[in-house]
Design an enzyme around this catalytic site. Structure first.
Site, PDB file in Angstrom:
ATOM      1  N   ALA A  57       0.842  -1.191   0.000  1.00 24.11           N
ATOM      2  CA  ALA A  57       0.000   0.000   0.000  1.00 24.11           C
ATOM      3  C   ALA A  57       0.879   1.244   0.000  1.00 24.11           C
ATOM      4  O   ALA A  57       1.457   1.608   1.034  1.00 24.11           O
ATOM      5  CB  ALA A  57      -0.930  -0.003   1.211  1.00 24.11           C
ATOM      6  N   GLY A  58       0.992   1.871  -1.163  1.00 22.41           N
ATOM      7  CA  GLY A  58       1.800   3.074  -1.297  1.00 22.41           C
ATOM      8  C   GLY A  58       0.939   4.321  -1.262  1.00 22.41           C
ATOM      9  O   GLY A  58      -0.280   4.268  -1.130  1.00 22.41           O
ATOM     10  N   THR A  60       0.292   6.341  -3.716  1.00 20.14           N
ATOM     11  CA  THR A  60      -0.489   6.528  -4.933  1.00 20.14           C
ATOM     12  C   THR A  60      -1.340   5.317  -5.265  1.00 20.14           C
ATOM     13  O   THR A  60      -2.517   5.450  -5.616  1.00 20.14           O
ATOM     14  CB  THR A  60       0.442   6.847  -6.125  1.00 20.14           C
ATOM     15  OG1 THR A  60       1.209   8.021  -5.823  1.00 20.14           O
ATOM     16  CG2 THR A  60      -0.367   7.097  -7.387  1.00 20.14           C
ATOM     17  N   ASP A 114       8.158   0.161   2.893  1.00 19.64           N
ATOM     18  CA  ASP A 114       8.513  -0.257   1.541  1.00 19.64           C
ATOM     19  C   ASP A 114      10.017  -0.216   1.323  1.00 19.64           C
ATOM     20  O   ASP A 114      10.583  -1.081   0.638  1.00 19.64           O
ATOM     21  CB  ASP A 114       7.800   0.611   0.496  1.00 19.64           C
ATOM     22  CG  ASP A 114       8.040   2.106   0.698  1.00 19.64           C
ATOM     23  OD1 ASP A 114       8.491   2.526   1.785  1.00 19.64           O
ATOM     24  OD2 ASP A 114       7.759   2.872  -0.254  1.00 19.64           O
ATOM     25  N   ARG A 115      10.696   0.741   1.943  1.00 21.09           N
ATOM     26  CA  ARG A 115      12.145   0.860   1.770  1.00 21.09           C
ATOM     27  C   ARG A 115      12.870  -0.286   2.469  1.00 21.09           C
ATOM     28  O   ARG A 115      13.860  -0.819   1.944  1.00 21.09           O
ATOM     29  CB  ARG A 115      12.621   2.217   2.278  1.00 21.09           C
ATOM     30  CG  ARG A 115      11.929   3.370   1.559  1.00 21.09           C
ATOM     31  CD  ARG A 115      12.237   4.713   2.154  1.00 21.09           C
ATOM     32  NE  ARG A 115      13.545   5.198   1.739  1.00 21.09           N
ATOM     33  CZ  ARG A 115      14.050   6.367   2.118  1.00 21.09           C
ATOM     34  NH1 ARG A 115      13.370   7.135   2.955  1.00 21.09           N
ATOM     35  NH2 ARG A 115      15.240   6.746   1.694  1.00 21.09           N
TER      36      ARG A 115
END
EC number: 2.7.1.33
Length: 259
Positions: free
Chosen positions: A7-8, A10, A110-111
């Site tokens: 889930a980012g 954008t 995410d990183r």
């Protein structure tokens, strides 16, 4: 199979994994207000179209940089897949790597997941460039530790800011320029040259400076939707891994089952 969710800011990417193989993937615009029921209706249709069903999903693992989206995704896993969602970075799915920075808790999920995947796929020192809402350049050392990096505005974000601030500039689509000329003959070409070649110059310049600071051979791994767009006009990337975050989630789940 495993349902991995990234889930980012954008988009939210959903992917079915069979072991390390990505069977299929879908994406939907990120909206923290989207309910578990809405996700379920959308996913049910896509699963059916691909010849799958909810019963095929044995586990759900996710990472998010949008805290408000987390609850509804957890409800989705519990209500519609009958399982408790595994959240990357939260027990029992600990990172399993060193976050060697001043404030480890502030590192985006995410990183950290990209770091895990990059080290598994490309051992040794690496720079991971993720072209998302923001463009991030992250350093992974030879031991697999996350060492820090850079956050810059994403290319679409930069273009949106330019168009919003300059009343007479039109909205244009991001694409590779038709020629290698850096002298635009009309407004749209000049904007495209500025945003496209300006971004390549930024990436090449930052990578060169990071290589010098690291002082050892470094592989550059690109991910995110726009990575392939830039690859046509720069040689700075050693590898492109479009599904790096999803692959990292799969690896985390694999390690959990093994342990």
């Amino acid at each position: 199979m495993l349902l991995a969710i990234d889930a980012g800011n954008t988009n939210v990417v959903f992917a079915l994994l069979d072991g390390r193989r990505i069977v299929t993937r879908w994406r939907i615009a990120t909206d923290p207000r989207r309910t578990a029921d809405e996700y379920a209706v959308w996913l049910h249709q896509l699963l059916t179209m691909e010849g799958h069903s909810r019963a095929d999903v044995e586990a759900v693992i996710l990472c998010t940089v949008v805290p408000r989206a987390l609850h509804n995704l957890e409800v989705l896993a519990q209500k519609y897949f009958g399982t408790t969602a595994l959240v990357a970075g939260r027990a029992p799915v600990d990172w399993g790597i060193a976050l060697d920075v001043d404030e480890p808790r502030t590192v985006g999920g995410d990183r950290a997941v990209n770091t895990i995947a990059a080290h598994a796929l490309h051992p040794g020192d690496a720079i991971v460039i993720d072209f998302g809402t923001a463009t991030t350049l992250d350093v992974v050392d030879y031991a697999g530790a996350y060492k820090g990096g850079i956050i810059a505005p994403g290319i679409n974000l930069s273009l949106d800011a330019l168009v919003a601030a300059a009343a007479r500039l039109p909205r244009i689509a991001i694409a590779a320029p038709a020629t290698d000329s850096l002298i635009g003959r009309n407004t749209e070409d000049q904007m495209l040259i500025g945003i496209y070649w300006g971004y390549i110059a930024m990436i090449e310049g930052l990578v060169a400076r990071m290589r010098t600071e690291i002082g050892r051979p470094v592989k550059v791994i690109a991910t995110g939707g726009l990575a392939t767009l830039f690859d046509t006009h720069t040689s700075v990337f050693d590898a492109i891994e479009p599904d790096l975050t999803i692959q990292g989630l799969g690896l985390m789940y694999e390690r959990l089952r093994r342990d």
